[in-house]
Motif scaffolding. Structure first.
Motif, short mmCIF file in Angstrom:
data_model
loop_
_atom_site.label_atom_id
_atom_site.label_comp_id
_atom_site.label_asym_id
_atom_site.label_seq_id
_atom_site.Cartn_x
_atom_site.Cartn_y
_atom_site.Cartn_z
N MET A 1 21.31 7.89 28.36
CA MET A 1 22.46 7.17 27.53
C MET A 1 22.57 5.90 27.88
O MET A 1 22.26 5.12 28.82
N THR A 2 22.72 5.16 26.65
CA THR A 2 22.77 3.68 26.65
C THR A 2 24.09 3.12 27.37
O THR A 2 25.13 3.85 27.08
N GLU A 4 25.75 0.99 25.72
CA GLU A 4 26.82 0.93 24.80
C GLU A 4 27.35 2.33 24.68
O GLU A 4 28.76 2.15 24.55
N GLN A 5 26.82 3.37 24.88
CA GLN A 5 27.33 4.70 24.51
C GLN A 5 28.51 5.05 25.90
O GLN A 5 29.36 5.63 25.56
N ARG A 6 27.96 4.48 27.01
CA ARG A 6 29.06 4.53 28.32
C ARG A 6 30.27 3.73 27.94
O ARG A 6 31.18 4.18 28.20
N GLU A 8 31.44 2.99 25.13
CA GLU A 8 32.34 3.75 24.04
C GLU A 8 33.16 4.93 24.82
O GLU A 8 34.37 5.05 24.35
N ILE A 9 32.53 5.76 25.18
CA ILE A 9 32.97 6.87 26.04
C ILE A 9 34.14 6.53 26.76
O ILE A 9 35.08 6.75 27.09
N ALA A 93 25.40 13.26 23.73
CA ALA A 93 26.48 12.10 23.62
C ALA A 93 27.44 12.18 22.70
O ALA A 93 28.49 12.02 22.65
N LEU A 97 31.26 12.26 23.56
CA LEU A 97 32.34 11.31 22.77
C LEU A 97 33.59 12.18 22.56
O LEU A 97 34.79 11.89 22.50
#
Length: 110
Positions: A1-2, A4-6, A8-9, A93, A97
């Motif tokens: 997981m990037t 950025e994804q973290r 956003e989550i 991901a 989300l």
């Protein structure tokens, strides 16, 4: 997981927690017991009691979800966030989300 994804989550978790806190406050009002002293008809009282029961269940569900989101927020910076607790594989991901409180992948959740 990037990273950025973290982020956003994490943002979604915080937003959902704020929404739930507002919902919980509203449900606490609507789930109060129906007063038997109110001068309303029997059917209206029964309807009020049914609505109170529904609000009570929604309140319980909302508090449970809020608690799960709080735990997810505590775990989000850990390396094992997004790893299925059953099989050890990555949780998609997209699933995180939508359901950031998920601790199992779709296959294991079934």
């Amino acid at each position: 997981m990037t990273p950025e994804q973290r982020r956003e989550i994490k943002t979604r978790i915080e937003k959902r927690m704020q929404e739930l806190q507002i919902t919980i406050a509203q449900l606490e009002e609507t789930s109060k017991p129906v007063s038997l002293d109110q001068p309303i008809g029997r059917l209206s009282r029964m309807d009020s009691m049914a609505n109170q029961a529904i609000s009570g269940q929604r309140l319980t569900d909302s508090k449970r979800t809020l608690m799960r989101l709080e735990r997810a927020l505590d775990r989000i910076d850990n390396d094992n966030f997004g790893i299925c607790t059953e099989c050890g594989e990555d949780i998609a991901a997209g699933r995180l989300l939508i359901m950031p409180e998920a601790t199992r992948c779709v296959d294991c959740a079934e």
